[in-house]
Design an enzyme around this catalytic site. Structure first.
Site, PDB file in Angstrom:
ATOM      1  CB  SER A   1      -0.912   0.006   1.225  1.00 38.83           C
ATOM      2  OG  SER A   1      -0.148   0.375   2.355  1.00 38.83           O
ATOM      3  CE  LYS A   2       1.027   7.702  -2.242  1.00 37.76           C
ATOM      4  NZ  LYS A   2       2.413   7.515  -2.553  1.00 37.76           N
ATOM      5  NE  ARG A   3      -0.762   2.214   5.969  1.00 42.47           N
ATOM      6  CZ  ARG A   3      -0.958   0.919   6.172  1.00 42.47           C
ATOM      7  NH1 ARG A   3      -0.146   0.240   6.938  1.00 42.47           N
ATOM      8  NH2 ARG A   3      -1.967   0.296   5.614  1.00 42.47           N
ATOM      9  CG  ASP A   4       3.937  -1.104   2.406  1.00 47.04           C
ATOM     10  OD1 ASP A   4       4.243  -1.190   3.593  1.00 47.04           O
ATOM     11  OD2 ASP A   4       2.881  -1.553   1.914  1.00 47.04           O
ATOM     12  N   GLY A   5       5.534   2.895   0.468  1.00 54.94           N
ATOM     13  CA  GLY A   5       6.311   3.604  -0.548  1.00 54.94           C
ATOM     14  C   GLY A   5       5.406   3.918  -1.707  1.00 54.94           C
TER      15      GLY A   5
END
Ligand code: GLU
Length: 488
Positions: free
Chosen positions: A258-262
């Site tokens: 997801s966006k949180r991982d990059g």
């Protein structure tokens, strides 16, 4: 083989969609077939202006250009090309309506007039009873007359499929093998929404049939909907295409990427300076393995070697370190002249002297060995175009066992050695021989570290001899003297 990418224009192209597109493209090219793009714009609320252009740009950048469907023309305008136009689902509403009616006619679908409030209430009760959320078939028994009357009265309604609860639906997925689904676990899916737009389920079945799709490659998240699609094909009297559900992309801690991982949008990787070849190479290996130790693949090699039977079922880990490693590998693969040409505009923007530098290719070659992104080039070449300012702290090095006190003596030795090297021997080899045969009391590293640091002013750079060679004798000695002066 005819394969397709049907993005929904709800934002940027997701990295997972680019992987799907790549797999589609590889199989189409391998079989001298067609890869087409269809736009699934049936969710009006989630439509993002500019999304189609952005997605097409990302595809074009990666070298995955459609042969048919929605694409750019030579002027960069979005057009639709091919025998199955329109390729925008919003322009095909009559078709979906026609097939939804056919399904109702045949008894495989029904009108549902339940209000959103009733459905919410129903779901709440199911939740309280710990039941799986499923439509309770409240409208399934309405008579033809009732339905007609309600429609005439303008009551908002949807069309739902009537899943036979006693059926077991089996299908052979190209990656997962045989999959089975029990009818009673399948919801009566909405096919046509209240606004007259179809859902994905009906629309893609109709389009993949009419557009003669041979293979649907899509994310694993669609697998649970597959039985609905298989039933729809059956009821409409059509043979389904092949389906291949590719594994999810996972972050390093094995959660859905997801966006949180990059970054998950292809555009962000383009902006960061990744090479398209790298992205293609990287994405191909996300779920597929060649069965050999080969890791670097060109598009042509992938077209030749790719096959679905080497795609894994388990989630594929998105490893940023691997991506960066590949980027380095591909940077070294570019020919030195092309590499120089690619970085010249960036370097010249910062140092105008670079634009007319006859020696630029040689200088560029020195950094090609260690660069990861083109935009690092100006910084890495600064010392050619700007006098470096090395500090005493940089010139001395604990690791090389060089103390500040030793520096004056070291610089004296370096100057003596290098000023004796004749111009014709001012090459990496000639300089190496001169230094190695005159080490005196020093170890090689004790001379080379301060030399390199004095010439570049940087903790990391190409080696001392390479730098000295390109700088030339005069500049080298000049910089040595300057560095020496700060060590006194
Ligand atoms: N529009 C769907 C999506 O973007 C397409 C899925 C498919 O490949 O059929 O997820």
């Amino acid at each position: 083989m005819r394969t397709r990418l049907p993005p929904s224009p709800t934002g940027f192209l997701h990295i997972g969609n680019l992987r799907t597109a790549l797999f589609d493209f590889l199989l189409a090219k391998q079989t001298k077939g067609i890869f087409y793009v269809r736009v699934e714009d049936t969710d009006r609320e989630r439509f993002v202006p500019g999304a189609i252009e952005s997605m097409l740009r990302s595809l074009q950048w990666a070298g995955i250009s459609p042969d048919e469907g929605v694409m750019f023309d030579a002027n960069g305008e979005v057009i639709q090309k091919g025998p199955h136009a329109p390729y925008f689902q919003s322009e095909r509403l009559d078709l979906y309506k026609k097939y939804a009616e056919e399904l109702v006619e045949k008894g495989h679908a029904y009108h549902c007039f339940c209000t959103p409030e009733r459905l919410t209430e129903m779901r709440k009760q199911q939740e309280a009873l710990k039941k799986a959320p499923m439509y309770d078939r409240h409208c399934v028994h309405l008579s033809k007359e009732d339905v007609a009357a309600k429609i005439t009265a303008g009551e908002r309604h949807v069309v739902r499929m009537k899943v036979p609860h006693e059926r077991t639906v089996t299908f052979n997925d190209d990656i997962r093998g045989e999959v089975r689904f029990q009818g009673h676990t399948i919801d009566d899916q909405v096919l046509l929404k209240g606004d007259g737009f179809p859902t994905y389920h009906l629309a893609h079945v109709v389009d993949d049939h009419l557009m003669e799709t041979d293979l649907v490659i899509r994310g694993e998240e669609w697998l649970s909907s597959l039985p609905k699609h298989i039933l729809l094909f059956e009821w409409l009297g059509w043979a389904p295409p092949k389906y291949a559900h590719v594994p999810l992309l996972l972050s390093k801690d094995r959660k859905k990427l997801s966006k949180r991982d990059g970054d998950v949008a292809v555009e962000e990787y383009i902006q960061k300076g990744y090479l398209p070849e790298v992205m293609v190479n990287f994405l191909a290996l996300l779920g597929w393995n060649p069965g050999t130790t080969q890791e670097i693949f060109t598009m042509d090699e992938l077209i030749e070697q790719f096959s679905l039977d080497r795609v894994q079922k388990a989630g594929a880990i998105f490893d940023l370190e691997k991506l960066n490693w590949l980027q380095g590998q591909w940077m070294r693969k570019i020919s030195p002249t092309e590499f120089a040409a690619r970085i010249l505009p960036l370097v010249a923007e910062k140092f105008s002297a670079a634009a007319t530098d006859k020696d630029f290719v040689r200088k560029a070659a020195l950094i090609q060995e260690r660069i990861t992104f083109f935009n690092e080039a100006p910084e890495m070449l600064t010392w050619f175009y700007k006098e470096p300012h090395a500090s005493v702290e940089l010139l001395a090095s604990e690791k090389q066992k060089i103390t500040k006190e030793q520096l004056p003596e070291i610089f004296q030795a370096l100057e003596n050695i290098l000023s004796d090297v004749p111009e014709k021997n001012w090459t990496v080899e000639g300089l190496k021989t001169a230094v190695q045969s005159n080490l005196g009391n020093f170890k090689q590293g004790q001379l080379l570290w301060p030399l390199r640091a004095a010439l570049t002013g940087l903790p990391y750079s190409p080696g001392a001899f390479e730098v000295a060679e390109v700088l030339g004798k005069e500049k080298t000695l000049e910089r040595l003297k300057k560095a020496e002066s700060i060590t006194q």
